[in-house]
Design an enzyme around this catalytic site. Structure first.
Site, short mmCIF file in Angstrom:
data_model
loop_
_atom_site.label_atom_id
_atom_site.label_comp_id
_atom_site.label_asym_id
_atom_site.label_seq_id
_atom_site.Cartn_x
_atom_site.Cartn_y
_atom_site.Cartn_z
N TRP A 1 35.49 43.96 18.08
CA TRP A 1 35.78 43.52 19.45
C TRP A 1 35.12 42.15 19.53
CZ3 TRP A 1 38.48 44.86 23.70
CH2 TRP A 1 38.08 44.34 24.93
N LYS B 1 37.65 51.43 44.79
CA LYS B 1 37.31 52.40 43.73
C LYS B 1 37.60 53.81 44.22
CE LYS B 1 36.82 50.60 41.01
NZ LYS B 1 36.82 49.36 40.32
N LYS C 1 45.93 50.13 33.07
CA LYS C 1 44.70 49.35 32.85
C LYS C 1 44.99 47.86 32.90
CE LYS C 1 40.38 48.69 31.94
NZ LYS C 1 39.54 48.77 33.15
N GLU D 1 41.38 54.44 44.45
CA GLU D 1 42.02 54.39 43.14
C GLU D 1 41.91 55.72 42.37
OE1 GLU D 1 40.10 51.42 40.74
OE2 GLU D 1 41.88 51.07 39.54
N GLU E 1 35.10 46.58 47.44
CA GLU E 1 35.20 47.12 46.08
C GLU E 1 34.96 48.64 46.10
OE1 GLU E 1 36.40 46.43 43.41
OE2 GLU E 1 35.39 47.70 41.94
N HIS F 1 36.72 45.73 67.03
CA HIS F 1 37.98 45.04 67.32
C HIS F 1 39.19 45.89 66.91
CE1 HIS F 1 35.83 41.48 68.49
NE2 HIS F 1 35.10 41.58 67.39
N ASN G 1 27.32 44.99 14.26
CA ASN G 1 27.59 45.08 15.70
C ASN G 1 26.44 44.38 16.40
OD1 ASN G 1 29.70 46.72 15.18
ND2 ASN G 1 28.81 48.57 16.06
#
Ligand code: M6R
Length: 612
Positions: free
Chosen positions: A74, A489, A607, A492, A485, A508, A100
């Site tokens: 990666w 989440k 994704k 979702e 956020e 309001h 790694n």
């Protein structure tokens, strides 16, 4: 972030490495490679792309070999190409390594190795310096050479090496990146993650930071940093392969939430100068003049990345004294935005492939703006098309719901703000030092938030929340984007309809929706608006809403006003959003769990959104 597997035994290693790498592909999948000991030489095969692409390059020569190492990558330093794929070898190709982690002082080491020690490099990676350093110290004992080499390396490593001069032997070292020895009968293995071992053994020994190991078919020797033998207990693994891929967690999302302290640490690594303590974004090629004459920044992104952008706007404006607009990419590209001289754009995208973000990036460039990308994927479309790139280094994020990528996007935006503030002279040394020390404290604070006690508290709360079909998130100032956020989440993955409101907006309109017992999650981390937010909470209380507050230690007054409260470790208000996001992620996770939703793959979502 990447995957490592190594084998010493009597079976054909080729198939074992390929199978092990396939089990680790969820850790990294942009290139792969293997190195085998073959007739006093090393056979190295590597390829950009998947492990299946690597398999296509194998010629059959590799069969009948019984010792070797493999890697699936990666990318962090260097694009995903054949040359940058691991294993990397020394100049004379008698040593091959897989790694790694990140070698922070790779530039200085590379310079020394090329200019003073006469080595020639073949890749753009930080890892390759280790192959050459080991070669420089090698006089027939690979473990000793590795020990000397890593003593000069700063950073993190899980490192495995073989030499053509020491048949049957693998040597390894670990610092801040996992390595696990698999104990077999007449065979032994090494891997960065348990899934690569399970087809062969369930008996393991886990290396600790600073430890080294020498592995052959007949035995495993482990040594501490001083070279003294270490006697380790055998750990029997009971997980099945699916649980092992998730690190023993039930879902990738929870694993990724738990990885956040390490992900944030990686994002900060090397970006704070150890000598002068200032932010150093050496990867960005802006000139001092460009930064000084900046009049506006456009931040553009989608979904969770957009929420990071909203926080970035507030933080950059405060620290760097420059006006920032934040746009959802799908709106930006069609609203005919005013893009002028002395402006730049920052696009944020975990995947680097989001169609709307990419289109917005192209539009900004077409209109003459320089574009900085903040992304998690090296070699992604966004990273290739932007003028400058800041990688978040969160490692692969598999759950559809973004968690660790979001936190590392936030941290990257703080780094950008401090870098701009410094360049533009808009932040004084004391404030900057305070924020940098706050940034450095984040991994430890995140660990505290993710401790078992905190998690149990949030889980209990979710039993109540999960019974409702509607919930609210409220906050003011920097707490408002965190509320947005949090609501995204929850929607979702639990499918509970959740809305975020600036707390001052409740009266309001939305207050009409508050009924007895309805869950309201209030973010209360900002001193400047503390009293105002408490008044808004009272407006909810008066209508029977059940408020769960997320606040900082030291804001004890909150507990008197709400049904339940979750305390974050005390931190500078400006940095609080990095911490307060985490309980909202866990709330979404446990609410989804209580409602039996498909956590990692929520209905109707993908994704990477590569269509408009
Ligand atoms: O890969 P990107 O960061 O560009 O993706 C943007 C959004 O699609 C993404 O953040 C989405 O909102 C997440 N699923 C939220 O958890």
């Amino acid at each position: 972030m990447c995957g490592i597997v190594g084998y010493a035994g009597s079976k054909e290693v080729n198939a074992i490495l390929i199978d092990g790498l396939k089990k680790l592909e969820y850790r990294g999948y942009d290139s792969a490679g293997i190195a085998l000991q073959h007739d006093g030489k090393l056979l190295i095969s590597k390829a950009a792309g998947s492990v299946a692409d690597l398999e296509k390059t194998l010629t059959g020569q590799e069969n009948a070999v019984t010792v070797g190492i493999g890697h699936t990558r990666w990318a962090t330093h260097g694009r995903p190409t054949d040359e940058n794929a691991h294993p990397h070898s020394s100049c004379c190709e008698e040593i091959a390594i897989v790694h790694n982690g990140i070698i922070e002082n790779h530039s200085a080491l590379r310079q020394w190795l090329t200019e003073e020690a006469g080595h020639t490099f073949r890749s753009e990676t930080d890892t390759e310096v280790l192959a050459h350093l080991i070669e420089d110290y090698y006089d027939g004992d690979l473990l000793e050479a590795m020990r000397k080499a890593v003593s000069r390396a700063e950073g993190s490593y899980a490192l495995v090496a073989i030499s053509s001069r020491e048949p049957g032997r693998l040597v390894c070292a670990r610092q801040d990146s996992p390595l696990i020895v698999g104990l077999g009968d007449g065979e032994n293995l090494i891997a960065s993650d348990i899934p690569a071992l399970l087809a062969h053994t369930r008996s393991t020994k886990v290396l600790e930071d600073g430890e080294f190991a020498s592995i052959s078919a007949d035995g495993v020797e482990i040594f501490d940093a001083d070279g003294k033998p270490v006697d380790k207990e055998i750990l029997e693994i009971t997980w099945d392969i699916e649980a092992a891929e998730k690190g023993g967690y039930d879902h990738f999302m929870l694993k990724e939430i738990m990885e956040q302290p390490a992900a944030v640490r990686e994002t900060l690594r090397q970006r704070i100068d150890s000598v002068n303590g200032k932010v150093t974004l050496s990867e960005l090629g802006f000139t001092a003049e460009e930064l000084n004459r900046l009049e506006k920044i456009h931040i553009i992104a989608c979904g969770t990345a957009y929420h990071a952008g909203l926080l970035g706007k507030a933080v950059i404006e405060k620290i760097a004294n420059v006006s920032v607009e934040a746009d959802v990419a799908s709106e930006f590209r069609y609203r005919d935005p005013l893009l002028l001289e002395n402006q730049i754009a920052i696009v944020i995208s975990q995947s680097g492939e989001t169609a709307d973000t990419l289109a917005a990036l192209r539009l900004a460039r077409q209109k003459g703006l320089k574009v900085l990308a903040i992304t998690n994927v090296v070699g992604s479309s966004v990273s290739r098309e932007a003028d400058e790139v800041l990688y978040t280094w969160a490692g692969p994020e598999i759950a559809v719901a973004s968690t660790k990528a979001y936190l590392t996007q936030l941290v990257s935006l703080y780094l950008v703000a401090l870098y701009l503030g410094e360049a533009r002279g808009s932040i004084d040394a004391e404030t900057s030092a305070g924020l940098i020390s706050g940034l450095k404290s984040l991994p430890a604070h995140l660990k505290t938030i993710l401790s078992e006690d905190s998690v149990v508290k949030l889980r209990d709360y979710c039993d109540h929340l999960s019974k409702w079909d509607s919930a609210f998130f409220v906050g003011r100032n920097l707490d408002y984007p965190v509320a947005m956020e949090g609501a995204l989440k929850l929607k979702e993955i639990s499918y509970i309809h959740a809305e975020a409101y600036a707390a001052g907006e409740l009266k309001h309109g939305p207050l009409a929706l508050i009924v007895e017992g309805i869950p309201v999650i209030a973010l209360v981390t900002q001193k400047a608006v503390f009293d105002k937010t408490l008044s808004n909470i009272q407006e909810v209380n008066a209508r029977g809403g059940a408020v769960f507050a997320i606040t900082q230690e030291g804001f004890e007054e909150v507990a008197r006003q709400v049904e339940s409260v979750f305390y974050l470790p005390a931190i500078d208000d400006l940095l609080a959003p990095v911490l307060s996001a985490v309980p909202t992620q866990l709330i979404a996770y446990y609410a989804a769990l209580a409602r039996n939703s498909s956590v990692d793959k929520p209905r109707n979502l993908a994704k990477s959104v590569t269509v408009e």
